[in-house]
Design a protein around this motif. Structure first.
Motif, PDB file in Angstrom:
ATOM      1  N   GLY D 207      27.580  41.316  42.741  1.00 16.85           N
ATOM      2  CA  GLY D 207      27.145  40.533  43.894  1.00 16.85           C
ATOM      3  C   GLY D 207      25.633  40.464  44.030  1.00 16.85           C
ATOM      4  N   ARG D 208      24.929  41.421  43.440  1.00 17.10           N
ATOM      5  CA  ARG D 208      23.464  41.415  43.519  1.00 17.10           C
ATOM      6  C   ARG D 208      22.811  40.710  42.338  1.00 17.10           C
ATOM      7  N   GLY D 209      23.640  40.257  41.406  1.00 16.10           N
ATOM      8  CA  GLY D 209      23.035  39.530  40.285  1.00 16.10           C
ATOM      9  C   GLY D 209      23.095  40.225  38.948  1.00 16.10           C
ATOM     10  N   ALA D 210      23.874  41.301  38.858  1.00 14.27           N
ATOM     11  CA  ALA D 210      24.044  41.940  37.545  1.00 14.27           C
ATOM     12  C   ALA D 210      24.827  41.006  36.632  1.00 14.27           C
ATOM     13  N   ASP D 211      24.659  41.210  35.318  1.00 11.76           N
ATOM     14  CA  ASP D 211      25.353  40.367  34.335  1.00 11.76           C
ATOM     15  C   ASP D 211      26.607  41.027  33.781  1.00 11.76           C
ATOM     16  N   GLY D 212      26.883  42.246  34.199  1.00 12.33           N
ATOM     17  CA  GLY D 212      28.066  42.914  33.686  1.00 12.33           C
ATOM     18  C   GLY D 212      27.904  44.421  33.704  1.00 12.33           C
ATOM     19  N   ALA D 213      28.666  45.080  32.846  1.00 12.52           N
ATOM     20  CA  ALA D 213      28.706  46.538  32.847  1.00 12.52           C
ATOM     21  C   ALA D 213      28.408  47.096  31.468  1.00 12.52           C
ATOM     22  N   MET D 214      27.758  48.241  31.432  1.00 14.08           N
ATOM     23  CA  MET D 214      27.643  49.018  30.199  1.00 14.08           C
ATOM     24  C   MET D 214      27.959  50.469  30.560  1.00 14.08           C
ATOM     25  N   THR D 215      29.212  50.807  30.423  1.00  7.61           N
ATOM     26  CA  THR D 215      29.642  52.137  30.822  1.00  7.61           C
ATOM     27  C   THR D 215      31.000  52.395  30.192  1.00  7.61           C
ATOM     28  N   GLY D 216      31.518  53.591  30.399  1.00  8.53           N
ATOM     29  CA  GLY D 216      32.820  53.908  29.835  1.00  8.53           C
ATOM     30  C   GLY D 216      33.856  54.025  30.930  1.00  8.53           C
ATOM     31  N   PHE D 217      35.105  53.801  30.579  1.00 12.05           N
ATOM     32  CA  PHE D 217      36.233  54.033  31.490  1.00 12.05           C
ATOM     33  C   PHE D 217      37.458  53.816  30.620  1.00 12.05           C
ATOM     34  N   CYS D 218      38.482  54.620  30.854  1.00 11.98           N
ATOM     35  CA  CYS D 218      39.645  54.562  29.967  1.00 11.98           C
ATOM     36  C   CYS D 218      40.448  53.274  30.118  1.00 11.98           C
ATOM     37  N   TYR D 219      40.156  52.491  31.160  1.00 13.62           N
ATOM     38  CA  TYR D 219      40.742  51.155  31.302  1.00 13.62           C
ATOM     39  C   TYR D 219      39.623  50.123  31.296  1.00 13.62           C
ATOM     40  N   PRO D 220      39.121  49.782  30.105  1.00  8.47           N
ATOM     41  CA  PRO D 220      38.029  48.798  30.068  1.00  8.47           C
ATOM     42  C   PRO D 220      38.451  47.460  30.689  1.00  8.47           C
ATOM     43  N   GLU D 221      39.766  47.203  30.747  1.00  8.02           N
ATOM     44  CA  GLU D 221      40.221  45.955  31.340  1.00  8.02           C
ATOM     45  C   GLU D 221      39.814  45.844  32.809  1.00  8.02           C
ATOM     46  N   MET D 222      39.604  46.989  33.490  1.00  7.44           N
ATOM     47  CA  MET D 222      39.117  46.903  34.869  1.00  7.44           C
ATOM     48  C   MET D 222      37.742  46.255  34.891  1.00  7.44           C
ATOM     49  N   MET D 223      36.846  46.747  34.041  1.00  3.67           N
ATOM     50  CA  MET D 223      35.488  46.207  34.059  1.00  3.67           C
ATOM     51  C   MET D 223      35.480  44.742  33.632  1.00  3.67           C
ATOM     52  N   VAL D 224      36.272  44.443  32.601  1.00  5.33           N
ATOM     53  CA  VAL D 224      36.351  43.060  32.137  1.00  5.33           C
ATOM     54  C   VAL D 224      36.877  42.162  33.256  1.00  5.33           C
ATOM     55  N   GLY D 225      37.882  42.652  33.955  1.00  7.44           N
ATOM     56  CA  GLY D 225      38.487  41.856  35.024  1.00  7.44           C
ATOM     57  C   GLY D 225      37.534  41.638  36.194  1.00  7.44           C
ATOM     58  N   VAL D 226      36.827  42.685  36.574  1.00 10.34           N
ATOM     59  CA  VAL D 226      35.888  42.546  37.694  1.00 10.34           C
ATOM     60  C   VAL D 226      34.786  41.559  37.333  1.00 10.34           C
ATOM     61  N   VAL D 227      34.251  41.710  36.128  1.00  9.94           N
ATOM     62  CA  VAL D 227      33.141  40.832  35.727  1.00  9.94           C
ATOM     63  C   VAL D 227      33.623  39.377  35.615  1.00  9.94           C
ATOM     64  N   GLU D 228      34.790  39.183  35.023  1.00 13.93           N
ATOM     65  CA  GLU D 228      35.309  37.817  34.874  1.00 13.93           C
ATOM     66  C   GLU D 228      35.595  37.164  36.222  1.00 13.93           C
ATOM     67  N   ASN D 229      36.250  37.906  37.087  1.00 13.42           N
ATOM     68  CA  ASN D 229      36.591  37.323  38.384  1.00 13.42           C
ATOM     69  C   ASN D 229      35.346  37.043  39.224  1.00 13.42           C
ATOM     70  N   TYR D 230      34.377  37.940  39.120  1.00 14.94           N
ATOM     71  CA  TYR D 230      33.124  37.647  39.825  1.00 14.94           C
ATOM     72  C   TYR D 230      32.496  36.392  39.244  1.00 14.94           C
ATOM     73  N   GLY D 231      32.586  36.293  37.926  1.00 16.96           N
ATOM     74  CA  GLY D 231      31.965  35.153  37.257  1.00 16.96           C
ATOM     75  C   GLY D 231      32.556  33.839  37.704  1.00 16.96           C
ATOM     76  N   LYS D 232      33.864  33.831  37.974  1.00 18.12           N
ATOM     77  CA  LYS D 232      34.457  32.563  38.416  1.00 18.12           C
ATOM     78  C   LYS D 232      34.588  32.478  39.930  1.00 18.12           C
ATOM     79  N   GLY D 233      33.919  33.407  40.617  1.00 18.33           N
ATOM     80  CA  GLY D 233      33.830  33.270  42.066  1.00 18.33           C
ATOM     81  C   GLY D 233      34.983  33.882  42.846  1.00 18.33           C
ATOM     82  N   ASP D 234      35.920  34.521  42.163  1.00 21.13           N
ATOM     83  CA  ASP D 234      37.048  35.100  42.901  1.00 21.13           C
ATOM     84  C   ASP D 234      36.729  36.549  43.266  1.00 21.13           C
ATOM     85  N   VAL D 235      35.901  36.675  44.280  1.00 20.94           N
ATOM     86  CA  VAL D 235      35.377  37.983  44.653  1.00 20.94           C
ATOM     87  C   VAL D 235      36.477  38.915  45.154  1.00 20.94           C
ATOM     88  N   GLU D 236      37.378  38.386  45.941  1.00 22.65           N
ATOM     89  CA  GLU D 236      38.432  39.254  46.489  1.00 22.65           C
ATOM     90  C   GLU D 236      39.341  39.781  45.375  1.00 22.65           C
TER      91      GLU D 236
END
Lengths: 308, 308, 308, 308
Positions: D207-236
């Motif tokens: 929401g502040r203008g980051a372009d994505g994530a660089m970190t670890g988590f055992c479910y990378p799909e969470m980060m991918v999903g958050v970034v993608e949904n933010y990218g297409k405007g589906d914040v909720e």
């Protein structure tokens, strides 16, 4: 080369790394430096420490320096092998022991917080190094890890290849007294204790039972003289020598600028060709040089007085 | 009492707090100590600092000490008022200024990380203190806050009641040179710079443009002598004096045990009745005392030589 | 008011200090806040901690706050009395116990390095506080002091008035397990363990044997609910509640800005009149407020779902 | 492989290093892990960081890992090359760029104290790396170096090969806002900002203008999903996903034990053969495993609800 043992005594000088003005390693000066330290009476050399600018070198350069120094030196050589993990530490240790090192030196990681963690770390170091004797480097000012005397006693009891303490706690006179009390009572092995911190407390440290010094100073003959005179019981003579060099030794203990001063004097003494530090590194300003020159002149005068 | 200004010069000694053996404040010794420091030629006193054991006193005791010292002293008194918040700092500052203090001293909170944060902190200190002149205490070894010379220049420009720097960065000779270069070029006000760190670099600091010392040592006459001789251009004499006291000054710079050594000597000199530190505090071991006694004997001998 | 004992359970909420927009203490809000916390079911209050902005108050204000809270509160009140020295700590402790506090809380000084030093510190705290029960505040992230479980066990054995641990080590689940193993085996007294860190691990901490929480959060009902449900064995319900509040709790754990968010929500809930922090203190930006508002809306929706 | 640029977006996952139970590198799992991350939609991989257990490997192993990952990966690979000196850093950077890395990542040394020092460090990094694009790793919690937004702006202006910020300051939302304000006003280049800290603030950071994530988590799909949904405007929707994974992500953020939990889940998911960390490394206790299993069960249930 014989391995390092608990009986080590004397001065293991922390060697500088000579560079040319362009930042390349000055191999000719490396050889001359080894000869110089030996002529001044040191018992051994310690290389690849922080004040040898080890972190600024590539791993290939580090190995080349170690090889060159060990090829030249007639005295035992200890090599700093502190690394973020046991595998990297063992890799470096094996490599330098193959080249003929007498032993290695290991500082604790800054994540060490409790007595048990410090003990466990050195137990695992001892196992990883197997037959290689090592020096426990106790340097809280830099590592931010404080190891109480009784924890060092536990390590000494449980880790047979820990044969030497590089004592650099500050203040640390009471620590030496406590460690010697333990071994005097037969509660622990008596290991070698060599002192750091630029030698700024060397006479008092010898008085507490230290076996010598492991530190750098542009006049290694000061450390050799203090240790020798203490050894033969001439305490006042040891202090006379120490006091004559103390103003310069103090100046050399400044972080950053201190190493530049050390190299300036070694260059002036003809030991190394250039006083240059590799980048990033401090350089002496004209005012710093004037300070050093005044201290050198005063030191020469004072030495002449006490020799007279 | 006149207020502290940018023109302050000389030695503002960091005063100890005398306790009886039972830990109570020794009011008779407080008076005698003030007289002693004045007889030895100090220009001012600094109280309620760390080495005055201020943190071990109740707030009531602190105020009582401040009142007693200011009632006795003929020289200006600076009071340490560093506190976790501006309100508490101002409360203490107002209280001691009412008693007749010449100014107060403030160190930055350890949460200060960036140039702008350091600047903003001292701007808010300046506003909170209003008309009260204050000393910027720059002591990275303890506060863990490094303030670059150009940030000090910004503070000096923007905060008119910042009139003095207690210089205790280490190494710090280059910092004095940089600050003096700014004021010499007319880019900033020239404020007073007094140096700390136990005086271990005092001659060199004077050579860079410092105005004197603000630190403790059991022989304040050393600091007074170095500053005076530098002031009249007799640099070699300043160094002679300094060198004679350096072995003991070095011993006194050890953390914890150093303050015990300082009080031991002050008690031996008849200034305070008991060398006791309030709990929790270090005490000298018999070996420490033997060290100090040897240093005192050697110092007396050396002073006699240079006076001869 | 009864004194704190080892049997304490539940939620001792870390109270905020309400200020008016001009920075003065808002006494009306102080009373309303005490009532609010009690209505939400807390077992006790903890005041004069860091997150109560204690360091920003004068000592007079601190005492006035303590008096007002204790006059109003029907639940026990614990007061933070950590101070740089034992004398100041005892002075503050005596004063708040006279006002009716149930006990006090003490964190170790950052100079604590070894196991024996931590133990010795709390032995001297126990002696200085005499009959006053106290909480050992174990918060390495802020104090930089790590106290191993076996050292806490030693303290518990040797210091009878240490009756509670504020557990805030991170990560710390294994620490709770280790401490409970010792008391289950009868090797030590079983003391109360309340957990901090904003409650971010509260369900898991309860699962390891904690007795509750001592931390702040703008919805104290979350902590009360988690502790109660764990107490009656409804673990999944405890997690459901926790998960619903977790996104906001996480946001509130940001240093500086987190306390501003906490006060923003408390003001919005009508507990305190103004969300203002006293200077120096962070303020929420419009973007921060938008973040909090979204989290509040989502939280309300999720709570409705799990209540349905 | 194309080089890293300012336009990078998405998720650069911090890869683990798979070991066999005996501590040797598990090469089969390395390949499977690369495939797994790519299947889950990551944009790139980051290797040889702290959470990849890089410090526990020999330098030979590190190079072998880098070679294997780059041979297998279809997405760009960034390699951590932080080293104590510029020479060692450049040596490692040259070596991995030759293998096909897209860029390297560099954290500042802990000795960095002032704004100018941070700027000067990255200017020299930029020069040493020449044509190699690099990531500025801003991680004050570990490096103890705080770099103000305006200093990052200066670095971006003066160092053209600094193309990405790994944002890991905490709290740090205001920092992203400040950096984006500078580039929006055209005062600096707009570089890529990818966020760390385990993704615990990822929706707000987007929401502040980051372009994505660089970190670890055992479910990378969470980060991918958050970034993608933010990218297409589906914040909720982004928050719904985030909230479902948050309880486990929080658990995985515990130091030491967190990496053990990450590997436990990756092993359970069939990605790596063994959850073992190389020594020295934490292992999950039965209670830790019970915690993780409960969180996994609850997470699966919650994901099913939000998918329904």
């Amino acid at each position: 080369m014989p391995l390092l043992t608990e009986d080590a005594k004397g001065v293991y000088v922390i060697a500088v790394t000579p560079f040319l003005d362009n930042g390349e390693i000055d191999w000719t000066s490396v050889d001359r430096m080894v000869d110089f330290y030996e002529e001044k009476g040191v018992t051994g050399l310690t290389i690849l420490g922080l004040l040898g600018e080890a972190p600024k070198m590539t791993s290939e350069e580090s190995r080349a320096i170690a090889k060159r120094v060990m090829a030249r030196a007639k005295v035992p050589v200890i090599v700093g092998v502190t690394a973020p993990g046991l595998a990297a530490m063992r890799e470096l240790a094996d490599s330098v022991m193959d080249m003929g090192a007498a032993g290695v030196m290991v500082a604790p990681p800054w994540t060490t917080k409790t007595d048990d963690q410090a003990h466990a770390f050195y137990v695992s170091v001892g196992e990883a190094l197997a037959q290689t004797p090592f020096v426990l480097q106790d340097y809280p000012l830099t590592t931010n890890v404080t190891i109480a005397p009784k924890v060092i006693d536990r390590i000494v009891r449980d880790v047979p290849n820990c044969v030497m303490l590089k004592h650099e706690d500050w203040p640390g006179l009471g620590k030496i007294s406590a460690l010697r009390a333990s071994s005097d009572k037969g509660e622990t092995r008596r290991i070698s204790i060599l002192c750091g911190n630029g030698g700024l407390f060397l006479p008092e440290e010898m008085g507490r039972g230290a076996d010598g010094a492991m530190t750098g100073f542009c006049y290694p003959e000061m450390m050799v003289g203090v240790v020798e005179n203490y050894g033969k019981g001439d305490v006042e003579r040891a202090h006379d020598l120490f006091d004559a060099y103390l103003p310069l030794a103090r100046y050399e203990q400044q972080q950053g600028i201190g190493l530049a001063a050390r190299k300036y004097v070694l260059a002036k003494r003809g030991v190394i060709a250039s006083p240059a530090l590799r980048k990033p590194g401090a350089a002496l300003s004209p005012k710093d040089i004037a300070d050093v020159e005044r201290l050198l002149a005063r030191q020469a005068k004072r030495l002449a007085e006490i020799e007279a």
